[in-house]
Design an enzyme around this catalytic site. Structure first.
Site, PDB file in Angstrom:
ATOM      1  N   GLU A  64      32.377  36.906  37.673  1.00 49.33           N
ATOM      2  CA  GLU A  64      32.802  37.842  36.633  1.00 49.33           C
ATOM      3  C   GLU A  64      32.373  39.269  37.001  1.00 49.33           C
ATOM      4  O   GLU A  64      31.523  39.461  37.882  1.00 49.33           O
ATOM      5  CB  GLU A  64      32.163  37.429  35.292  1.00 49.33           C
ATOM      6  CG  GLU A  64      32.604  36.051  34.782  1.00 49.33           C
ATOM      7  CD  GLU A  64      34.006  36.051  34.162  1.00 49.33           C
ATOM      8  OE1 GLU A  64      34.843  36.908  34.515  1.00 49.33           O
ATOM      9  OE2 GLU A  64      34.269  35.164  33.321  1.00 49.33           O
ATOM     10  N   HIS A 103      38.146  38.619  38.007  1.00 45.41           N
ATOM     11  CA  HIS A 103      37.256  37.664  38.673  1.00 45.41           C
ATOM     12  C   HIS A 103      37.994  36.866  39.742  1.00 45.41           C
ATOM     13  O   HIS A 103      39.199  36.640  39.640  1.00 45.41           O
ATOM     14  CB  HIS A 103      36.536  36.746  37.663  1.00 45.41           C
ATOM     15  CG  HIS A 103      37.381  35.721  36.982  1.00 45.41           C
ATOM     16  ND1 HIS A 103      37.327  35.504  35.626  1.00 45.41           N
ATOM     17  CD2 HIS A 103      38.295  34.826  37.444  1.00 45.41           C
ATOM     18  CE1 HIS A 103      38.163  34.524  35.306  1.00 45.41           C
ATOM     19  NE2 HIS A 103      38.757  34.104  36.384  1.00 45.41           N
ATOM     20  N   ASP A 154      40.299  39.666  34.109  1.00 45.74           N
ATOM     21  CA  ASP A 154      39.219  40.660  34.243  1.00 45.74           C
ATOM     22  C   ASP A 154      38.858  40.911  35.706  1.00 45.74           C
ATOM     23  O   ASP A 154      37.835  41.538  35.984  1.00 45.74           O
ATOM     24  CB  ASP A 154      37.988  40.223  33.429  1.00 45.74           C
ATOM     25  CG  ASP A 154      37.360  38.923  33.939  1.00 45.74           C
ATOM     26  OD1 ASP A 154      37.867  38.346  34.933  1.00 45.74           O
ATOM     27  OD2 ASP A 154      36.356  38.472  33.344  1.00 45.74           O
ATOM     28  N   ASP A 190      34.764  26.266  42.241  1.00 50.40           N
ATOM     29  CA  ASP A 190      33.905  26.313  41.061  1.00 50.40           C
ATOM     30  C   ASP A 190      34.062  25.073  40.175  1.00 50.40           C
ATOM     31  O   ASP A 190      34.952  24.245  40.406  1.00 50.40           O
ATOM     32  CB  ASP A 190      34.193  27.591  40.239  1.00 50.40           C
ATOM     33  CG  ASP A 190      35.681  27.909  40.115  1.00 50.40           C
ATOM     34  OD1 ASP A 190      36.508  26.992  40.310  1.00 50.40           O
ATOM     35  OD2 ASP A 190      36.017  29.058  39.831  1.00 50.40           O
TER      36      ASP A 190
HETATM   37  C1  F6R Z   1      39.747  28.654  39.398  1.00 55.25           C
HETATM   38  C2  F6R Z   1      39.169  29.987  39.565  1.00 55.25           C
HETATM   39  C3  F6R Z   1      39.620  31.157  38.764  1.00 55.25           C
HETATM   40  C4  F6R Z   1      41.139  31.213  38.517  1.00 55.25           C
HETATM   41  C5  F6R Z   1      41.482  32.409  37.642  1.00 55.25           C
HETATM   42  C6  F6R Z   1      42.974  32.480  37.352  1.00 55.25           C
HETATM   43  O1  F6R Z   1      39.130  27.724  40.249  1.00 55.25           O
HETATM   44  O2  F6R Z   1      38.292  30.115  40.352  1.00 55.25           O
HETATM   45  O3  F6R Z   1      39.221  32.342  39.421  1.00 55.25           O
HETATM   46  O4  F6R Z   1      41.791  31.287  39.742  1.00 55.25           O
HETATM   47  O5  F6R Z   1      40.777  32.333  36.444  1.00 55.25           O
HETATM   48  O6  F6R Z   1      43.330  31.353  36.598  1.00 55.25           O
HETATM   49  P1  F6R Z   1      44.861  30.992  36.330  1.00 55.25           P
HETATM   50  O7  F6R Z   1      45.461  30.666  37.642  1.00 55.25           O
HETATM   51  O8  F6R Z   1      44.818  29.785  35.428  1.00 55.25           O
HETATM   52  O9  F6R Z   1      45.487  32.183  35.697  1.00 55.25           O
END
Ligand code: F6R
Length: 242
Positions: free
Chosen positions: A142, A137, A135, A67
């Site tokens: 989301e 995701h 959440d 992403d």
């Molecule tokens: C990042 C992504 C997100 C993160 C998630 C957890 O490319 O796709 O899904 O993996 O938000 O983020 P952290 O590891 O910072 O807690």
């Protein structure tokens, strides 16, 4: 099907992920799916250390990132393009042409979604690295994202923007409101998936992914249908599934 590994601390979590990464990178022409955020940074450090001390080469590796934020240029210090170059790519011998990151600053974002999905469909991702949002995701899919989604534009939840404000001097107003992300169906095409989660704030999302009902309320619960997912957790993130 989930293979669950519970490690004592973040360093051990990263080592467990690295073991799987190392055997994937040893293959002929590996294709990696990569994530940003805090969760994979320890793994990326181990990949760099291994490259430096053992000469493991990434010349034949192809990568696809999950992403990218919309509305900030690639040169922005918090773009995922910058993150990936600083935390991984600039420290390996991977050719720039083998790196795929969606453009969050394309003139036509819908066309960019189609272009990225087409690139993804030309390959099979051998190993997809995922973090998980508080959440539930994965990527930036989301809650409410359809399970059959492919690369698309997502409005970020307030919670996600709060969680990521730490990268934007704790100012939620600086966190972009939208992102381009691989869809849930795009992620599910990977041959093998690793989910890395650490810390107490991930315990509910981890529970929802593994034990919760399969529902778009917890996007990560789609992984219950994947044949090969290794979930690597620290004690805190594993608190509710033990
Ligand atoms: C990042 C992504 C997100 C993160 C998630 C957890 O490319 O796709 O899904 O993996 O938000 O983020 P952290 O590891 O910072 O807690």
């Amino acid at each position: 099907m989930f293979n669950i590994v519970i490690a004592d601390d973040y360093d051990m979590v990263s080592s467990e992920a690295f073991k799987i990464m190392r055997s994937t990178v040893a293959r002929d022409n590996p294709v990696l799916g990569l994530a940003t955020g805090s969760s994979p940074v320890g793994l990326y450090k181990k990949m760099i250390a291994d490259h430096n001390s053992n000469g493991t080469s990434y010349k034949n590796v192809v990568t696809f990132n999950l992403d990218e934020y919309i509305g900030i240029p690639r040169s922005h210090e918090q773009s995922y393009y910058t993150f990936m170059h600083e935390n991984l790519f600039d420290n390996l011998d991977i050719p720039e042409a083998s790196i795929h990151i969606p453009h969050g600053d394309a003139a036509d974002m819908e066309a960019e979604c189609g272009r990225y999905e087409e690139e993804l469909k030309k390959v099979t991702i051998d190993l997809q690295i995922l973090g998980i949002g508080t959440d539930g995701h994965i990527g930036f899919n989301e809650p409410g994202t359809p399970f059959e989604s492919e690369t698309h534009i997502m409005e970020l939840e307030e919670q996600t923007r709060k969680d990521n404000a730490r990268f934007f001097e704790d100012d939620i107003d600086e966190v972009p409101t939208h992102a381009i992300t691989m869809g849930l169906a795009s992620i599910m095409r990977a041959a093998k998936i690793i989910v890395i989660a650490t810390g107490a704030n991930k315990a509910n999302a981890v529970y929802g992914m593994i034990k919760g009902p399969k529902s778009t309320d917890c996007p990560a619960s789609i992984l219950q249908d994947h044949p090969d997912v290794t979930v690597i957790l620290d004690q805190e993130a594993a608190a509710r599934i033990k």
